[in-house]
Motif scaffolding. Structure first.
Motif, mmCIF file in Angstrom:
data_model
loop_
_atom_site.group_PDB
_atom_site.id
_atom_site.type_symbol
_atom_site.label_atom_id
_atom_site.label_comp_id
_atom_site.label_asym_id
_atom_site.label_seq_id
_atom_site.Cartn_x
_atom_site.Cartn_y
_atom_site.Cartn_z
ATOM 1 N N VAL A 180 -8.969 -1.152 -1.470
ATOM 2 C CA VAL A 180 -7.943 -0.176 -1.085
ATOM 3 C C VAL A 180 -7.259 0.359 -2.339
ATOM 4 C CG1 VAL A 180 -5.732 0.129 0.106
ATOM 5 C CG2 VAL A 180 -7.565 -1.198 1.192
ATOM 6 N N GLU A 214 0.835 -1.202 0.000
ATOM 7 C CA GLU A 214 0.000 0.000 0.000
ATOM 8 C C GLU A 214 0.871 1.254 0.000
ATOM 9 O OE1 GLU A 214 -3.601 2.184 2.474
ATOM 10 O OE2 GLU A 214 -3.074 0.117 2.970
ATOM 11 N N ASN A 237 -6.532 -6.777 -1.659
ATOM 12 C CA ASN A 237 -6.933 -5.437 -1.209
ATOM 13 C C ASN A 237 -7.429 -4.582 -2.375
ATOM 14 O OD1 ASN A 237 -6.284 -5.560 1.648
ATOM 15 N ND2 ASN A 237 -4.171 -5.740 0.965
ATOM 16 N N SER A 284 1.070 3.925 -3.154
ATOM 17 C CA SER A 284 0.763 5.330 -2.862
ATOM 18 C C SER A 284 1.928 6.257 -3.154
ATOM 19 C CB SER A 284 0.377 5.499 -1.388
ATOM 20 O OG SER A 284 -0.767 4.773 -1.092
#
Length: 171
Positions: A77, A41, A74, A45
């Motif tokens: 997300v 993640e 995910n 990002s």
């Protein structure tokens, strides 16, 4: 329309030639963190999306590959992270793109692969046939992480002939 197509980046965020649309056909994840959801993640990002913003293209279409566990585990997300970017994620989905010259392209992206190990998005031929039944008949561009059986699927390293997906070929 000038199209770019890449796959198997495995975290190597390379320079690309200017194009209107870029297709990323899976395996964006760095191998060293592919199963660490928190690290992935952060990487998406802070590295992947920053890289995408710099690319000389109008739109990026992405599907996952067998090393993209983050996109399988995910997905919500990931979709939230890319929401206001030029990236469109297609997980066995259809989208349309209106090119600069006014032509409407019908695009379908799928991450699903035939089984050749125990990796994300690998499914049996029966399930692949069901998944690939979603491919629209009048599709202009189909992109996936797998290749159809008999088309660019020879693995010279393993002295084998065809390694592609029969279900994708049939679809």
């Amino acid at each position: 329309m000038k199209i770019g197509a890449i796959s198997d980046l495995h975290g190597n965020l390379i320079n690309i030639t200017k194009c209107e649309v870029l297709f990323i056909c899976g395996d964006i994840s760095p191998l060293r963190i592919q199963f660490d959801m928190e690290e992935m993640e952060y990487w998406v990002s802070n590295h992947f999306l920053s890289w995408c913003r710099t690319l000389p293209c109008e739109r990026i279409y992405l599907t996952a590959g067998n090393h993209d566990a983050f996109l399988e585990r995910n997905e919500r997300v990931f979709r939230n992270l890319i929401r206001e970017s030029k990236v469109t994620y297609l997980k066995n989905e259809y989208s349309e793109y209106l090119s600069k010259d006014g032509r409407l392209y019908k695009i379908f992206g799928t991450p699903y692969c035939h089984i050749f190990g125990n990796w994300p998005f690998m499914r049996s031929d029966e399930i692949l046939e069901e998944k690939f039944a979603d491919i629209p008949e009048r599709c202009d561009i189909l992109f996936s992480h797998d290749c159809p059986f008999g088309t660019g699927d020879i693995c010279l390293e393993l002295n084998e002939l065809h390694r592609g997906s029969v279900a994708l070929r049939n679809a």
